[in-house]
Scaffold this motif. Structure first.
Motif, PDB file in Angstrom:
ATOM      1  N   ALA A  31     -11.780   6.548  12.193  1.00  0.00           N
ATOM      2  CA  ALA A  31     -11.345   7.860  11.711  1.00  0.00           C
ATOM      3  C   ALA A  31      -9.873   7.830  11.291  1.00  0.00           C
ATOM      4  O   ALA A  31      -9.501   8.402  10.256  1.00  0.00           O
ATOM      5  CB  ALA A  31     -11.567   8.916  12.786  1.00  0.00           C
ATOM      6  N   ALA A  32      -9.035   7.148  12.067  1.00  0.00           N
ATOM      7  CA  ALA A  32      -7.609   7.064  11.724  1.00  0.00           C
ATOM      8  C   ALA A  32      -7.413   6.315  10.409  1.00  0.00           C
ATOM      9  O   ALA A  32      -6.604   6.728   9.563  1.00  0.00           O
ATOM     10  CB  ALA A  32      -6.840   6.377  12.851  1.00  0.00           C
ATOM     11  N   LEU A  33      -8.140   5.217  10.215  1.00  0.00           N
ATOM     12  CA  LEU A  33      -8.018   4.457   8.976  1.00  0.00           C
ATOM     13  C   LEU A  33      -8.553   5.235   7.782  1.00  0.00           C
ATOM     14  O   LEU A  33      -8.008   5.150   6.676  1.00  0.00           O
ATOM     15  CB  LEU A  33      -8.738   3.113   9.100  1.00  0.00           C
ATOM     16  N   GLN A  34      -9.603   6.010   7.981  1.00  0.00           N
ATOM     17  CA  GLN A  34     -10.134   6.822   6.891  1.00  0.00           C
ATOM     18  C   GLN A  34      -9.165   7.926   6.495  1.00  0.00           C
ATOM     19  O   GLN A  34      -9.114   8.308   5.330  1.00  0.00           O
ATOM     20  CB  GLN A  34     -11.492   7.412   7.279  1.00  0.00           C
ATOM     21  N   GLU A  35      -8.378   8.433   7.447  1.00  0.00           N
ATOM     22  CA  GLU A  35      -7.365   9.435   7.120  1.00  0.00           C
ATOM     23  C   GLU A  35      -6.210   8.821   6.341  1.00  0.00           C
ATOM     24  O   GLU A  35      -5.656   9.449   5.442  1.00  0.00           O
ATOM     25  CB  GLU A  35      -6.824  10.086   8.391  1.00  0.00           C
ATOM     26  N   GLU A  37      -6.305   6.126   4.376  1.00  0.00           N
ATOM     27  CA  GLU A  37      -6.716   5.507   3.114  1.00  0.00           C
ATOM     28  C   GLU A  37      -6.313   6.327   1.885  1.00  0.00           C
ATOM     29  O   GLU A  37      -5.735   5.765   0.942  1.00  0.00           O
ATOM     30  CB  GLU A  37      -8.217   5.248   3.130  1.00  0.00           C
ATOM     31  N   PRO A  38      -6.564   7.649   1.832  1.00  0.00           N
ATOM     32  CA  PRO A  38      -6.133   8.409   0.647  1.00  0.00           C
ATOM     33  C   PRO A  38      -4.607   8.430   0.476  1.00  0.00           C
ATOM     34  O   PRO A  38      -4.111   8.388  -0.648  1.00  0.00           O
ATOM     35  CB  PRO A  38      -6.656   9.822   0.901  1.00  0.00           C
ATOM     36  N   GLU A  39      -3.873   8.455   1.586  1.00  0.00           N
ATOM     37  CA  GLU A  39      -2.417   8.433   1.505  1.00  0.00           C
ATOM     38  C   GLU A  39      -1.930   7.120   0.904  1.00  0.00           C
ATOM     39  O   GLU A  39      -1.026   7.108   0.070  1.00  0.00           O
ATOM     40  CB  GLU A  39      -1.804   8.615   2.892  1.00  0.00           C
ATOM     41  N   GLN A  40      -2.528   6.016   1.340  1.00  0.00           N
ATOM     42  CA  GLN A  40      -2.126   4.720   0.811  1.00  0.00           C
ATOM     43  C   GLN A  40      -2.484   4.595  -0.665  1.00  0.00           C
ATOM     44  O   GLN A  40      -1.716   4.037  -1.449  1.00  0.00           O
ATOM     45  CB  GLN A  40      -2.780   3.598   1.619  1.00  0.00           C
ATOM     46  N   GLU A  41      -3.625   5.105  -1.057  1.00  0.00           N
ATOM     47  CA  GLU A  41      -4.023   5.060  -2.462  1.00  0.00           C
ATOM     48  C   GLU A  41      -3.071   5.891  -3.313  1.00  0.00           C
ATOM     49  O   GLU A  41      -2.666   5.474  -4.402  1.00  0.00           O
ATOM     50  CB  GLU A  41      -5.463   5.576  -2.622  1.00  0.00           C
ATOM     51  N   GLN A  42      -2.673   7.055  -2.820  1.00  0.00           N
ATOM     52  CA  GLN A  42      -1.725   7.895  -3.548  1.00  0.00           C
ATOM     53  C   GLN A  42      -0.378   7.172  -3.665  1.00  0.00           C
ATOM     54  O   GLN A  42       0.268   7.223  -4.710  1.00  0.00           O
ATOM     55  CB  GLN A  42      -1.540   9.232  -2.836  1.00  0.00           C
ATOM     56  N   GLY A  43       0.031   6.481  -2.609  1.00  0.00           N
ATOM     57  CA  GLY A  43       1.271   5.716  -2.655  1.00  0.00           C
ATOM     58  C   GLY A  43       1.215   4.602  -3.685  1.00  0.00           C
ATOM     59  O   GLY A  43       2.188   4.336  -4.385  1.00  0.00           O
ATOM     60  N   ARG A  44       0.078   3.927  -3.792  1.00  0.00           N
ATOM     61  CA  ARG A  44      -0.066   2.874  -4.795  1.00  0.00           C
ATOM     62  C   ARG A  44      -0.008   3.440  -6.204  1.00  0.00           C
ATOM     63  O   ARG A  44       0.570   2.846  -7.103  1.00  0.00           O
ATOM     64  CB  ARG A  44      -1.382   2.120  -4.595  1.00  0.00           C
TER      65      ARG A  44
END
Length: 144
Positions: A31-35, A37-44
């Motif tokens: 659950a923590a990694l799924q939360e 993931e969108p933040e990291q994608e937005q950062g990329r």
């Protein structure tokens, strides 16, 4: 089929509790990694574009420029700033060294990447030197 489990009820219940605890830990981590993931994608996606040219700055008063590098150069030091092509050209013509090839078997010179010759750097990130041995370490070698 799976007779490697303990034969008594107390140990089986203990194993069940232990595995339930591990499943809870695994589910929490998922659950923590799924939360994140969108933040990291937005950062990329929002990462600033890599500059075409970088000037490495010296130490001391005024921090004079010491070398010009192609953007993304692995050899550029920590004291650096991005520069536009025109400033890179001006620095090179004023005598600032271009970190280049020829020493230590790096890629072959790419004249199209010289800001004095090209309108814009090519897509390749290999460094090209204005002169074959333009690296400061190469100048310390004795003449043959």
């Amino acid at each position: 089929m799976f007779d490697d489990l303990p034969p008594d009820l107390a140990r089986l219940l203990t194993l069940r509790v232990w595995h339930a605890m591990w499943l809870q830990r695994i589910d929490t981590k998922i659950a923590a990694l799924q939360e994140k993931e969108p933040e990291q994608e937005q950062g990329r996606k929002n990462r600033p574009q890599e500059p075409d040219w970088i000037v490495e700055l010296g130490i001391g008063n005024g921090r004079p420029p010491t070398e010009v590098h192609v953007g993304g150069c692995y050899a550029a030091g920590k004291r650096r700033r991005p520069v536009p092509r025109d400033e890179a050209r001006r620095l090179l013509t004023s005598g600032v060294h271009r970190w280049g090839d020829g020493a230590a078997g790096r890629a072959a010179p790419q004249p199209a990447q010289d800001p004095r010759d090209a309108e814009a750097p090519s897509g390749s990130r290999a460094h090209g030197a204005a002169r074959p041995f333009d690296h400061p370490a190469a100048r310390r070698r004795p003449a043959r």
